[in-house]
Structures are given as structure tokens and as C-alpha cells.
Design a protein around this motif. Structure first.
Motif, short mmCIF file in Angstrom:
data_model
loop_
_atom_site.label_atom_id
_atom_site.label_comp_id
_atom_site.label_asym_id
_atom_site.label_seq_id
_atom_site.Cartn_x
_atom_site.Cartn_y
_atom_site.Cartn_z
N THR A 1 -9.62 2.86 2.43
CA THR A 1 -8.46 2.38 3.09
C THR A 1 -8.49 2.51 4.72
O THR A 1 -8.10 1.41 5.27
N PHE B 1 -7.53 0.10 7.69
CA PHE B 1 -6.60 0.54 8.64
C PHE B 1 -7.15 0.54 10.11
O PHE B 1 -6.36 0.32 10.97
N PRO C 1 -3.52 -1.51 11.56
CA PRO C 1 -2.81 -0.70 10.85
C PRO C 1 -1.72 -1.54 9.92
O PRO C 1 -0.97 -0.75 9.37
N PHE C 2 -1.40 -2.63 10.57
CA PHE C 2 -0.36 -3.38 9.87
C PHE C 2 -0.87 -4.40 8.90
O PHE C 2 -0.07 -5.57 8.47
N LEU D 1 -2.03 -2.83 3.35
CA LEU D 1 -1.83 -1.31 3.35
C LEU D 1 -0.35 -1.23 3.25
O LEU D 1 0.12 0.01 3.12
N ARG D 2 0.56 -2.10 3.25
CA ARG D 2 2.11 -2.19 2.83
C ARG D 2 2.63 -1.17 4.08
O ARG D 2 3.67 -0.23 3.54
N THR D 3 2.10 -1.20 5.06
CA THR D 3 2.92 -0.35 6.35
C THR D 3 4.50 -0.60 6.52
O THR D 3 4.89 -1.60 6.46
N TYR E 1 5.41 5.45 10.84
CA TYR E 1 4.89 4.40 9.82
C TYR E 1 4.29 5.33 8.95
O TYR E 1 3.46 6.02 9.06
N ILE F 1 1.39 4.19 5.38
CA ILE F 1 0.73 3.17 4.59
C ILE F 1 0.44 3.78 3.30
O ILE F 1 0.37 4.99 3.19
N GLU F 2 0.29 2.78 2.43
CA GLU F 2 -0.09 3.22 1.07
C GLU F 2 -1.59 3.25 0.82
O GLU F 2 -2.25 2.29 1.01
N ARG G 1 -0.24 8.70 0.69
CA ARG G 1 0.32 8.03 1.93
C ARG G 1 -0.18 8.58 3.35
O ARG G 1 -0.69 9.72 3.27
#
Length: 91
Positions: A29, A33, A37-38, A42-44, A59, A61-62, A68
Motif C-alpha cells: 500500500t 501512498f 496519498p489521496f 486507498l479510500r482516504t 486522514y 487510509i485503508e 488503517r
């Protein structure tokens, strides 16, 4: 935008406590990232409660399942705070 990355000591402590399989997922990941990072993969998302407590936008991330990574932006620097389960949101 090109970000710089920094991790606080607490992040490294939590990372090294992860089981090997989760460390591997985190490393995979991380490649996404550090590019962005967005990135939608990543589902930020913002963590409202922690953001209010810290006085800055926090924030998450998954990485996988319940794993997380929490971070915030400091100008052009992404600061990784900690990695772990949803229990982090209660910190």
C-alpha cells in the motif's frame, strides 16, 4: 503535487508490532501512498473526531480489512502518525 514523507516514532513502533502478513500489505500500500496519498484505491478519508482533538485534519487510509494508517499534511509533507486497527480512531 509532490509530497515529502515523514513518519513519527510512534508510527514505526506500531508498524514493527504488526504480524508479517500485515507488514507486507502495508509495504504494498505504501507504494501507492507515496505516489499520491489521496489515490482512490486507498479510500482516504478524514477522521472528524481526531481532527477536532488535534486541531488539524487527520486522514486515514485503508490498507486491508481493519488495518488503517493515520496521517496529516504539514504543508508539502505527509506525516504518518500510526498504523493499526479502527481502535486508532479512539486515540
Amino acid at each position: 503535487m509532490k509530497y515529502r514523507y515523514r513518519a513519527v516514532e510512534r508510527f514505526w513502533t506500531s508498524f514493527y508490532r504488526l504480524p508479517p502478513a500485515q507488514k507486507e500489505s502495508a509495504r504494498k500500500t505504501w507504494k501507492i501512498f507515496k505516489e499520491d496519498p489521496f489515490d482512490p484505491r486507498l479510500r482516504t478519508h478524514k477522521i472528524q473526531r481526531l481532527s477536532a482533538n488535534y486541531g488539524r485534519t487527520i486522514y486515514a487510509i485503508e490498507i486491508e480489512g481493519d488495518l488503517r494508517l493515520l496521517f496529516y499534511l504539514d504543508g508539502e509533507t505527509v506525516v504518518s502518525l500510526i498504523i493499526g486497527t479502527h481502535d486508532l480512531y479512539k486515540s
